[in-house]
Motif scaffolding. Structure first.
Motif, short mmCIF file in Angstrom:
data_model
loop_
_atom_site.label_atom_id
_atom_site.label_comp_id
_atom_site.label_asym_id
_atom_site.label_seq_id
_atom_site.Cartn_x
_atom_site.Cartn_y
_atom_site.Cartn_z
N LEU A 242 0.84 -1.21 0.00
CA LEU A 242 0.00 0.00 0.00
C LEU A 242 0.87 1.25 0.00
N ALA A 243 1.96 1.21 0.78
CA ALA A 243 2.89 2.35 0.78
C ALA A 243 3.49 2.50 -0.62
N GLY A 244 3.77 1.37 -1.27
CA GLY A 244 4.29 1.42 -2.64
C GLY A 244 3.31 2.09 -3.59
N MET A 245 2.02 1.77 -3.43
CA MET A 245 1.00 2.41 -4.29
C MET A 245 1.02 3.93 -4.08
N HIS A 246 1.10 4.35 -2.82
CA HIS A 246 1.18 5.79 -2.54
C HIS A 246 2.41 6.40 -3.20
N TYR A 247 3.52 5.68 -3.12
CA TYR A 247 4.75 6.20 -3.73
C TYR A 247 4.57 6.38 -5.24
N PHE A 248 4.05 5.35 -5.92
CA PHE A 248 3.92 5.46 -7.38
C PHE A 248 2.87 6.51 -7.78
N ASP A 249 1.86 6.70 -6.92
CA ASP A 249 0.91 7.78 -7.17
C ASP A 249 1.65 9.13 -7.15
N SER A 250 2.54 9.30 -6.18
CA SER A 250 3.28 10.57 -6.09
C SER A 250 4.18 10.76 -7.31
N VAL A 251 4.78 9.66 -7.79
CA VAL A 251 5.63 9.74 -8.99
C VAL A 251 4.79 10.19 -10.19
N LEU A 252 3.59 9.60 -10.32
CA LEU A 252 2.76 9.86 -11.50
C LEU A 252 2.07 11.22 -11.44
N ARG A 253 2.15 11.89 -10.31
CA ARG A 253 1.66 13.28 -10.26
C ARG A 253 2.63 14.22 -10.96
N LYS A 254 3.87 13.74 -11.17
CA LYS A 254 4.90 14.61 -11.77
C LYS A 254 5.26 14.23 -13.19
N GLN A 255 4.94 13.01 -13.60
CA GLN A 255 5.34 12.56 -14.95
C GLN A 255 4.34 11.52 -15.45
N PRO A 256 4.24 11.37 -16.79
CA PRO A 256 3.18 10.50 -17.32
C PRO A 256 3.41 9.00 -17.11
N TYR A 257 4.66 8.58 -17.02
CA TYR A 257 4.95 7.15 -16.85
C TYR A 257 5.90 6.95 -15.67
N ILE A 258 6.03 5.71 -15.25
CA ILE A 258 6.74 5.42 -14.01
C ILE A 258 8.20 5.89 -14.02
N ALA A 259 8.87 5.77 -15.16
CA ALA A 259 10.28 6.16 -15.20
C ALA A 259 10.52 7.44 -15.99
N GLY A 260 9.46 8.15 -16.36
CA GLY A 260 9.65 9.40 -17.11
C GLY A 260 8.53 9.62 -18.10
N ASP A 261 8.94 9.93 -19.35
CA ASP A 261 7.91 10.32 -20.33
C ASP A 261 7.61 9.25 -21.36
N PHE A 262 8.06 8.00 -21.14
CA PHE A 262 7.70 6.93 -22.07
C PHE A 262 7.35 5.66 -21.29
N PHE A 263 6.49 4.81 -21.89
CA PHE A 263 6.10 3.54 -21.28
C PHE A 263 7.33 2.63 -21.29
N SER A 264 7.70 2.11 -20.12
CA SER A 264 8.92 1.31 -20.02
C SER A 264 8.65 0.02 -19.26
N MET A 265 9.72 -0.76 -19.11
CA MET A 265 9.71 -1.97 -18.31
C MET A 265 9.16 -1.71 -16.90
N ALA A 266 9.44 -0.53 -16.36
CA ALA A 266 8.97 -0.20 -15.01
C ALA A 266 7.44 -0.11 -14.98
#
Ligand code: GTS
Length: 215
Positions: free
Chosen positions: A148-172
């Protein structure tokens, strides 16, 4: 090439998304592995992957590659045009960093919760997980909180960028997608306040590679 896996399962989805994104889905034969029957914990399967997990990629020369990251690196670089693991030094570093976080903070944590705090995949597999199975373990429960903490973390990441590792869909992204599939099976709903993560999920679910991989 062959992929030893089981359709509809979280880590196998990661590699199926990669195969679809690279246009390789029809270039592989899928060999089903009976996870609920614990086939992956017996010697014939352990001979191809000692960690006893799927997916495993089998090459035509008899080489076996396990670990979604290693399989992804191989498939993404086969044509000399990596699209999921980064092209520049910085992109590669960001993808690997976020991919590792997606494993440790989400998909692996859910796997521990699922197998150690719930009946998991059933009786045949339980002896390999928790021989004295009597119910939920504190260790397993802790990993639900971690996920659940991980979900919160990735939500915070996605508030700043469109994909998990930046601006393109990746392995992450594929790893987080597998993590949320696992969360669904483990009955850990994404909290409704995590609107960026939920919006990302809706968006990536529409990507052709994800649609093809999930079919
Ligand atoms: N780090 C491994 C990878 O990247 O390939 C994880 C693989 C993994 O845990 N696969 C799961 C498995 O084989 C399949 S799934 O549950 O995600 O669908 N689990 C079997 C087990 O006994 O834990």
């Amino acid at each position: 090439m062959k992929i030893h896996d089981i359709p509809g399962f979280p880590n196998p989805l990661r590699v199926r998304v990669v195969l679809a994104a690279k246009g390789l889905l029809d270039k592989v034969d899928f060999v089903p592995v009976d996870l609920p029957g614990a086939e992956h914990k017996r010697p014939p399967f352990l001979a191809i992957n000692p960690t006893g997990t799927v997916p495993v990629l089998e090459l035509d020369d008899g080489t076996y590659i396990s670990e979604c990251t290693a399989i992804t690196e191989y498939l993404d670089n086969l044509d000399g045009n990596p699209i999921l693991t980064g092209k520049t030094a910085l992109e590669k570093a960001m993808v690997h960093m976020m991919q590792k976080r997606a494993e440790s903070e989400l998909i692996d944590a859910i796997g521990i919760y699922f197998h150690h705090a719930t009946p998991g995949l059933g009786e045949a597999l339980q002896p390999y997980k928790h021989p004295e199975w009597e119910g939920r373990t504190y260790w397993g429960e802790m990993h639900r909180e971690k996920a659940l903490a991980g979900m919160h973390y990735f939500d915070s990441v996605l508030r700043k960028q469109p994909y998990i590792a930046g601006d393109f869909f990746s392995m992450a992204d594929a790893t987080v997608l597998g993590g949320l599939l696992f969360a669904f099976y483990a009955q850990i709903p994404v909290p409704s306040a995590l609107t960026a993560l939920l919006e990302w999920k809706e968006r990536v679910d529409q990507l052709p590679a994800v649609i093809q991989a999930s079919a």
